[in-house]
Write a protein that holds these residues in place. Sequence first.
Motif, PDB file in Angstrom:
ATOM      1  N   ARG A 185       0.836  -1.194   0.000  1.00 56.07           N
ATOM      2  CA  ARG A 185       0.000   0.000   0.000  1.00 56.07           C
ATOM      3  C   ARG A 185       0.874   1.248   0.000  1.00 56.07           C
ATOM      4  NH1 ARG A 185      -1.126   1.728   5.705  1.00 56.07           N
ATOM      5  NH2 ARG A 185      -2.585   3.103   4.692  1.00 56.07           N
ATOM      6  N   GLN A 186       0.254   2.366  -0.271  1.00 57.59           N
ATOM      7  CA  GLN A 186       0.993   3.620  -0.389  1.00 57.59           C
ATOM      8  C   GLN A 186       1.134   4.312   0.960  1.00 57.59           C
ATOM      9  OE1 GLN A 186      -0.083   6.436  -3.482  1.00 57.59           O
ATOM     10  NE2 GLN A 186       0.352   8.089  -2.087  1.00 57.59           N
ATOM     11  N   TYR A 187       2.344   4.801   1.181  1.00 58.80           N
ATOM     12  CA  TYR A 187       2.664   5.690   2.288  1.00 58.80           C
ATOM     13  C   TYR A 187       3.266   6.933   1.652  1.00 58.80           C
ATOM     14  CZ  TYR A 187       2.067   1.672   5.372  1.00 58.80           C
ATOM     15  OH  TYR A 187       1.552   0.607   6.046  1.00 58.80           O
ATOM     16  N   TRP A 188       3.710   7.861   2.483  1.00 58.33           N
ATOM     17  CA  TRP A 188       4.361   9.083   1.977  1.00 58.33           C
ATOM     18  C   TRP A 188       5.731   9.196   2.617  1.00 58.33           C
ATOM     19  CZ3 TRP A 188       2.190  11.528  -1.982  1.00 58.33           C
ATOM     20  CH2 TRP A 188       0.840  11.252  -2.237  1.00 58.33           C
ATOM     21  N   LYS A 208      -0.271   8.919  12.344  1.00 61.85           N
ATOM     22  CA  LYS A 208       0.045   9.559  11.068  1.00 61.85           C
ATOM     23  C   LYS A 208       1.490   9.316  10.640  1.00 61.85           C
ATOM     24  CE  LYS A 208      -4.007  11.205  10.443  1.00 61.85           C
ATOM     25  NZ  LYS A 208      -4.827  10.733   9.333  1.00 61.85           N
ATOM     26  N   LYS A 224       4.680   6.849  10.799  1.00 58.91           N
ATOM     27  CA  LYS A 224       5.064   5.476  11.114  1.00 58.91           C
ATOM     28  C   LYS A 224       6.540   5.373  11.466  1.00 58.91           C
ATOM     29  CE  LYS A 224       1.058   3.694  10.481  1.00 58.91           C
ATOM     30  NZ  LYS A 224       0.294   3.281  11.645  1.00 58.91           N
ATOM     31  N   ILE A 280       7.996   8.802   7.490  1.00 57.15           N
ATOM     32  CA  ILE A 280       7.103   7.978   6.679  1.00 57.15           C
ATOM     33  C   ILE A 280       5.702   8.240   7.234  1.00 57.15           C
ATOM     34  CG2 ILE A 280       6.433   5.676   5.916  1.00 57.15           C
ATOM     35  CD1 ILE A 280       9.202   6.457   4.913  1.00 57.15           C
ATOM     36  N   ASP A 332       1.498   7.875   7.099  1.00 56.30           N
ATOM     37  CA  ASP A 332       0.373   7.027   6.715  1.00 56.30           C
ATOM     38  C   ASP A 332      -0.840   7.936   6.592  1.00 56.30           C
ATOM     39  OD1 ASP A 332      -1.473   5.066   6.247  1.00 56.30           O
ATOM     40  OD2 ASP A 332      -1.203   4.040   8.170  1.00 56.30           O
ATOM     41  N   CYS A 333      -0.993   8.549   5.429  1.00 58.88           N
ATOM     42  CA  CYS A 333      -2.069   9.506   5.170  1.00 58.88           C
ATOM     43  C   CYS A 333      -2.706   9.185   3.825  1.00 58.88           C
ATOM     44  CB  CYS A 333      -1.526  10.932   5.143  1.00 58.88           C
ATOM     45  SG  CYS A 333      -0.891  11.510   6.721  1.00 58.88           S
ATOM     46  N   TRP A 387       5.558   3.028  -1.763  1.00 55.52           N
ATOM     47  CA  TRP A 387       4.756   1.827  -1.561  1.00 55.52           C
ATOM     48  C   TRP A 387       5.564   0.760  -0.854  1.00 55.52           C
ATOM     49  CZ3 TRP A 387       4.253   5.064  -5.608  1.00 55.52           C
ATOM     50  CH2 TRP A 387       2.966   5.472  -5.940  1.00 55.52           C
ATOM     51  N   PRO A 439       2.801  -3.186   4.943  1.00 55.27           N
ATOM     52  CA  PRO A 439       2.893  -2.848   6.367  1.00 55.27           C
ATOM     53  C   PRO A 439       3.753  -3.877   7.090  1.00 55.27           C
ATOM     54  CG  PRO A 439       0.615  -2.736   5.612  1.00 55.27           C
ATOM     55  CD  PRO A 439       1.426  -3.339   4.496  1.00 55.27           C
TER      56      PRO A 439
END
Length: 136
Positions: free
Chosen positions: A34-37, A73, A75, A91, A93-94, A123, A126
């Motif tokens: 999944r996508q993180y920033w 928000k 990680k 990193i 998680d938004c 990406w 988790p």
Amino acid sequence: MKQRVLFLLVILMAGLNSMAQDNKKQPDPTEQIRQYWFVMLLAGPSRNQDSATAANIQKGHLDNINRLYYEGKIKVAGPFGDRGNWLGIFIFDCETRQEVESLLKTDPAISSGRLTYDIRPWWTAPTGSFTPGKPK
């Protein structure tokens, strides 16, 4: 005789269980990604504060990181140790880049100009959820 039959039943059940495990569909790793920033923290244009002001900004920076961590928000957060232009990473998680930017603006080190940032979508699976398939 009963012991042999019981022994054979145990062996048979173990073999059937092993076959059932082998026939289970292996999870597709791409379904778990999944996508993180990813946020690279960089030296900002305003780094000439006196030591007391800089220490106060740093305390606010760390307090903000802790708040965002406990809100789920951020990680991962941490500094680099080589004193280069890359000072640290977050990193997030938004859902959106705009959400990340609005949270970054709550950081005193960013709002004061001591830090600036570069945001990239990133990406990964988790932690603990990635199960690689069998090698082919």
